[in-house]
Design a protein around this motif. Structure first.
Motif, short mmCIF file in Angstrom:
data_model
loop_
_atom_site.label_atom_id
_atom_site.label_comp_id
_atom_site.label_asym_id
_atom_site.label_seq_id
_atom_site.Cartn_x
_atom_site.Cartn_y
_atom_site.Cartn_z
N HIS A 1 0.84 -1.20 0.00
CA HIS A 1 0.00 0.00 0.00
C HIS A 1 0.87 1.26 0.00
O HIS A 1 0.60 2.22 -0.72
CB HIS A 1 -0.94 0.00 1.21
N PHE A 2 1.94 1.25 0.78
CA PHE A 2 2.86 2.39 0.82
C PHE A 2 3.51 2.60 -0.54
O PHE A 2 3.60 3.72 -1.04
CB PHE A 2 3.92 2.19 1.89
N GLU A 3 3.95 1.51 -1.17
CA GLU A 3 4.57 1.61 -2.49
C GLU A 3 3.59 2.15 -3.52
O GLU A 3 3.93 2.98 -4.36
CB GLU A 3 5.11 0.24 -2.93
N TRP A 4 2.33 1.71 -3.45
CA TRP A 4 1.27 2.16 -4.36
C TRP A 4 1.02 3.65 -4.18
O TRP A 4 0.97 4.42 -5.13
CB TRP A 4 0.03 1.32 -4.09
N GLU A 5 0.86 4.10 -2.93
CA GLU A 5 0.60 5.51 -2.66
C GLU A 5 1.80 6.38 -3.06
O GLU A 5 1.63 7.48 -3.60
CB GLU A 5 0.25 5.73 -1.18
N THR A 6 2.99 5.90 -2.83
CA THR A 6 4.20 6.63 -3.21
C THR A 6 4.30 6.75 -4.72
O THR A 6 4.62 7.82 -5.25
CB THR A 6 5.45 5.92 -2.63
N ALA A 7 4.01 5.68 -5.43
CA ALA A 7 4.07 5.69 -6.90
C ALA A 7 3.04 6.65 -7.47
O ALA A 7 3.33 7.39 -8.43
CB ALA A 7 3.85 4.29 -7.46
N LYS A 8 1.84 6.67 -6.91
CA LYS A 8 0.80 7.59 -7.38
C LYS A 8 1.22 9.04 -7.14
O LYS A 8 1.06 9.89 -8.02
CB LYS A 8 -0.54 7.31 -6.70
N ALA A 9 1.78 9.32 -5.97
CA ALA A 9 2.23 10.68 -5.66
C ALA A 9 3.35 11.12 -6.59
O ALA A 9 3.37 12.26 -7.08
CB ALA A 9 2.67 10.78 -4.20
N GLU A 10 4.28 10.22 -6.86
CA GLU A 10 5.40 10.52 -7.76
C GLU A 10 4.90 10.74 -9.19
O GLU A 10 5.35 11.65 -9.89
CB GLU A 10 6.42 9.38 -7.72
N PHE A 11 3.96 9.91 -9.64
CA PHE A 11 3.37 10.05 -10.97
C PHE A 11 2.68 11.41 -11.10
O PHE A 11 2.85 12.11 -12.09
CB PHE A 11 2.38 8.90 -11.19
N GLU A 12 1.93 11.77 -10.08
CA GLU A 12 1.24 13.06 -10.10
C GLU A 12 2.24 14.22 -10.15
O GLU A 12 2.09 15.14 -10.94
CB GLU A 12 0.34 13.19 -8.87
N LYS A 13 3.26 14.13 -9.32
CA LYS A 13 4.23 15.23 -9.20
C LYS A 13 5.11 15.37 -10.44
O LYS A 13 5.31 16.48 -10.94
CB LYS A 13 5.11 14.99 -7.96
N THR A 14 5.62 14.26 -10.95
CA THR A 14 6.61 14.35 -12.02
C THR A 14 6.01 14.29 -13.43
O THR A 14 6.58 14.84 -14.36
CB THR A 14 7.67 13.24 -11.90
N THR A 15 4.88 13.63 -13.56
CA THR A 15 4.28 13.48 -14.89
C THR A 15 3.10 14.41 -15.11
O THR A 15 3.06 15.14 -16.10
CB THR A 15 3.84 12.02 -15.12
N LEU A 16 2.14 14.37 -14.20
CA LEU A 16 0.91 15.12 -14.41
C LEU A 16 1.00 16.60 -14.08
O LEU A 16 0.49 17.43 -14.82
CB LEU A 16 -0.24 14.47 -13.62
N LEU A 17 1.63 16.93 -12.96
CA LEU A 17 1.69 18.33 -12.54
C LEU A 17 2.27 19.26 -13.61
O LEU A 17 1.67 20.29 -13.90
CB LEU A 17 2.46 18.48 -11.22
N PRO A 18 3.39 18.92 -14.23
CA PRO A 18 3.91 19.81 -15.28
C PRO A 18 2.93 20.01 -16.44
O PRO A 18 2.81 21.12 -16.97
CB PRO A 18 5.18 19.11 -15.75
N ILE A 19 2.21 18.98 -16.80
CA ILE A 19 1.23 19.08 -17.90
C ILE A 19 0.08 19.99 -17.48
O ILE A 19 -0.35 20.85 -18.25
CB ILE A 19 0.72 17.68 -18.30
#
Length: 111
Positions: free
Chosen positions: A64-82
């Motif tokens: 669960h921690f790995e899943w939440e961390t991956a989602k946060a990283e995806f949001e920060k590095t991939t989605l936020l700039p877009i």
């Protein structure tokens, strides 16, 4: 789709990683739910104090921690700039969801 929603393409590598982690969490939750359902009427809670159950719960917490961390990283590095580029805002407010992993698309909802 409204002007507050748009679609972002996601790489196969990213989508597969997120899906794998989500499936791992879901499968562990399913087993935990089954254990609770199967033993809901037990007067003895020995199963839930057992070493195997505690180990499984730790494995779930780790997944669960790995899943939440991956989602946060995806949001920060991939989605936020877009989203920043699309809205012109430095700190845009948005939610996102992947409705179909096979589509390689992520829906962004501006809030």
């Amino acid at each position: 789709m409204s002007n507050k929603e748009f679609i972002v393409s996601v790489s196969e590598e990213q989508i597969n990683y997120l899906q794998r982690l989500g499936n791992e969490v879901d499968s562990k939750v399913f087993i935990i739910d089954r254990l609770f359902a199967t033993h809901a009427q037990d007067e003895d809670t020995q199963l839930f104090d057992s070493i195997p159950y505690k180990h499984y719960m730790k494995e779930y917490e780790k997944a669960h921690f790995e899943w939440e961390t991956a989602k946060a990283e995806f949001e920060k590095t991939t989605l936020l700039p877009i989203v920043q580029e699309k809205t012109g805002e430095e700190k845009p407010s948005f939610n996102w969801m992947i409705e179909d992993y096979l589509s390689h698309e992520c829906k962004i909802i501006l809030i």
